[in-house]
Design an enzyme around this catalytic site. Structure first.
Site, PDB file in Angstrom:
ATOM      1  N   TYR A  52       0.823  -1.219   0.000  1.00  0.00           N
ATOM      2  CA  TYR A  52       0.000   0.000   0.000  1.00  0.00           C
ATOM      3  C   TYR A  52       0.859   1.273   0.000  1.00  0.00           C
ATOM      4  CZ  TYR A  52      -3.619  -3.332   1.496  1.00  0.00           C
ATOM      5  OH  TYR A  52      -4.467  -4.403   1.611  1.00  0.00           O
ATOM      6  N   HIS A 105       0.741 -11.805   1.942  1.00  0.00           N
ATOM      7  CA  HIS A 105      -0.340 -11.064   1.270  1.00  0.00           C
ATOM      8  C   HIS A 105      -1.101 -11.917   0.250  1.00  0.00           C
ATOM      9  CE1 HIS A 105      -1.446  -6.664   0.099  1.00  0.00           C
ATOM     10  NE2 HIS A 105      -2.467  -7.456  -0.115  1.00  0.00           N
TER      11      HIS A 105
HETATM   12  N1  LIG Z   1      -5.514  -8.889   1.529  1.00  0.00           N
HETATM   13  C1  LIG Z   1      -5.891  -8.409   0.365  1.00  0.00           C
HETATM   14  O1  LIG Z   1      -5.557  -8.931  -0.722  1.00  0.00           O
HETATM   15  C2  LIG Z   1      -6.769  -7.193   0.337  1.00  0.00           C
HETATM   16  C3  LIG Z   1      -7.422  -6.819  -0.863  1.00  0.00           C
HETATM   17  C4  LIG Z   1      -8.244  -5.685  -0.828  1.00  0.00           C
HETATM   18  C5  LIG Z   1      -8.395  -4.963   0.343  1.00  0.00           C
HETATM   19  N2  LIG Z   1      -7.732  -5.345   1.489  1.00  0.00           N
HETATM   20  C6  LIG Z   1      -7.878  -4.584   2.757  1.00  0.00           C
HETATM   21  O2  LIG Z   1      -9.267  -4.450   3.026  1.00  0.00           O
HETATM   22  C7  LIG Z   1      -9.595  -3.061   3.137  1.00  0.00           C
HETATM   23  C8  LIG Z   1     -11.034  -2.803   2.716  1.00  0.00           C
HETATM   24  O3  LIG Z   1     -11.280  -3.257   1.400  1.00  0.00           O
HETATM   25  P1  LIG Z   1     -11.325  -2.256   0.152  1.00  0.00           P
HETATM   26  O4  LIG Z   1     -10.323  -1.184   0.313  1.00  0.00           O
HETATM   27  O5  LIG Z   1     -11.239  -3.122  -1.054  1.00  0.00           O
HETATM   28  O6  LIG Z   1     -12.732  -1.583   0.121  1.00  0.00           O
HETATM   29  P2  LIG Z   1     -14.073  -1.477   1.007  1.00  0.00           P
HETATM   30  O7  LIG Z   1     -13.772  -1.147   2.405  1.00  0.00           O
HETATM   31  O8  LIG Z   1     -14.903  -2.670   0.710  1.00  0.00           O
HETATM   32  O9  LIG Z   1     -14.770  -0.247   0.261  1.00  0.00           O
HETATM   33  C9  LIG Z   1     -14.126   0.983   0.126  1.00  0.00           C
HETATM   34  C10 LIG Z   1     -15.005   1.856  -0.758  1.00  0.00           C
HETATM   35  O10 LIG Z   1     -16.248   2.092  -0.090  1.00  0.00           O
HETATM   36  C11 LIG Z   1     -16.493   3.484  -0.068  1.00  0.00           C
HETATM   37  N3  LIG Z   1     -17.192   3.799   1.172  1.00  0.00           N
HETATM   38  C12 LIG Z   1     -16.766   3.581   2.438  1.00  0.00           C
HETATM   39  N4  LIG Z   1     -17.672   3.999   3.333  1.00  0.00           N
HETATM   40  C13 LIG Z   1     -18.714   4.501   2.624  1.00  0.00           C
HETATM   41  C14 LIG Z   1     -19.954   5.098   2.981  1.00  0.00           C
HETATM   42  N5  LIG Z   1     -20.321   5.240   4.268  1.00  0.00           N
HETATM   43  N6  LIG Z   1     -20.789   5.492   1.989  1.00  0.00           N
HETATM   44  C15 LIG Z   1     -20.442   5.332   0.685  1.00  0.00           C
HETATM   45  N7  LIG Z   1     -19.266   4.787   0.288  1.00  0.00           N
HETATM   46  C16 LIG Z   1     -18.410   4.379   1.249  1.00  0.00           C
HETATM   47  C17 LIG Z   1     -15.147   4.146  -0.144  1.00  0.00           C
HETATM   48  O11 LIG Z   1     -15.259   5.409  -0.749  1.00  0.00           O
HETATM   49  P3  LIG Z   1     -14.809   6.768   0.017  1.00  0.00           P
HETATM   50  O12 LIG Z   1     -13.336   6.657   0.245  1.00  0.00           O
HETATM   51  O13 LIG Z   1     -15.197   7.822  -0.951  1.00  0.00           O
HETATM   52  O14 LIG Z   1     -15.595   6.826   1.297  1.00  0.00           O
HETATM   53  C18 LIG Z   1     -14.376   3.192  -1.025  1.00  0.00           C
HETATM   54  O15 LIG Z   1     -14.601   3.494  -2.389  1.00  0.00           O
HETATM   55  C19 LIG Z   1      -8.519  -2.393   2.278  1.00  0.00           C
HETATM   56  O16 LIG Z   1      -8.458  -1.011   2.484  1.00  0.00           O
HETATM   57  C20 LIG Z   1      -7.309  -3.172   2.699  1.00  0.00           C
HETATM   58  O17 LIG Z   1      -6.847  -2.738   3.960  1.00  0.00           O
HETATM   59  C21 LIG Z   1      -6.946  -6.455   1.497  1.00  0.00           C
END
Ligand SMILES: NC(=O)c1ccc[n+]([C@@H]2O[C@H](COP(=O)([O-])OP(=O)(O)OC[C@H]3O[C@@H](n4cnc5c(N)ncnc54)[C@H](OP(=O)(O)O)[C@@H]3O)[C@@H](O)[C@H]2O)c1
Length: 255
Positions: A52, A105
């Protein structure tokens, strides 16, 4: 404002909060500000990764808070052939002596055994409290456990009502591996009509329903937002009670 204080027990004896802040795609001042906002709102866990590129910002906000914060970071073999060198860099960037949870990861391109051995060594040396993996199948979890005799503490995989699979959840439980979900809000979850209707009935947001659903299943969730208000609101679910019909409906979306 009240964030659930539920935790999962990890092999070290540490407790991992079920709700934390995801930080993928958060960088620079935005990353620092988001972690500060989360910790001020009551979050006590953050999820980062070498990949990240924000460990400096995440670590600075964690240290400045002066609060006990559970920190997860991850090693990606395509970025560094040496897990040990990657961990030392993560610790230096985070400004911490050790991390609470260190994850592989993705399944390594080569054999997993040498990587896992490095993870075990780092744990024995006290550089990490618990070790785990991400994006592993149940079969791959079994392989790691078979070759080393040590099961990963955590497997972080994509998880939401849209991909819920009871066999996968039960498979983690049976193996004593804590399931941690990622991307709980993306891939159509925010617009899903079933989740929206439950949210409307409870007069809550869709992310709040999704976070509460994870906690009710004792699954770790790490919603990400770049908006401090959304960060605070998404986890404000301690007083939200889903009823059995809600839970059945959410668990059935993926059927
Ligand atoms: N291990 C892995 O391979 C892997 C892969 C993916 C992710 N991850 C981890 O998991 C975490 C979460 O997953 P993710 O980043 O894929 O996404 P997520 O948490 O599922 O979704 C993030 C999205 O949701 C939006 N959002 C959040 N709160 C909101 C609300 N109240 N209303 C409307 N939209 C909202 C955000 O936009 P805004 O920013 O505009 O609010 C962003 O576009 C990552 O950040 C990372 O730490 C790990």
């Amino acid at each position: 404002m009240s964030i659930p204080t539920d935790t999962a027990a990890l092999p070290s004896g540490a407790r991992m909060p079920l709700v934390g802040l995801g930080t993928w795609r958060l960088s620079g001042d935005v990353a620092t500000g988001c972690v500060e906002a989360a910790l001020a709102a009551g979050y006590r866990m953050v999820d980062t990764a070498t990949r990240y590129g924000n460990e400096r910002e995440v670590g600075a906000a964690v240290r400045a808070s002066g609060r006990p914060v559970f920190v997860t970071t991850k090693y990606r073999d395509s970025l560094s052939p040496s897990p040990r060198a990657a961990l030392e860099q993560s610790l230096a960037d985070l400004g911490l002596d050790r991390v609470d949870l260190w994850l592989i990861h993705n399944p390594p391109r080569g054999p997993v055994e040498p990587v896992w051995e490095e993870f075990l060594r780092a744990r024995a040396e006290g550089l990490v409290c618990d070790i785990g993996v991400s994006n592993f199948s149940l079969d791959l979890l079994d392989e790691v456990t078979r070759v080393s005799g040590v099961a990963p503490a955590v497997n972080q995989i994509r998880w939401s009502p849209l991909v819920f699979d009871r066999a996968v959840l039960d498979g983690h439980r049976a193996r004593g591996v804590q399931l941690a979900g990622y991307s709980g809000l993306r891939h159509g979850t925010l617009d899903h009509p079933v989740i929206r209707s439950i949210a409307e009935r409870h007069r809550r947001s869709v992310p709040q329903i999704v976070v509460r659903w994870h906690v009710d299943h004792a699954v770790v969730t790490i919603p990400r937002s770049s908006d401090p208000h959304r960060i605070a609101s998404n986890a404000d679910v301690d007083d939200l009670a889903l009823d059995p019909d809600d839970r059945r409906a959410l668990d059935s979306i993926s059927a």
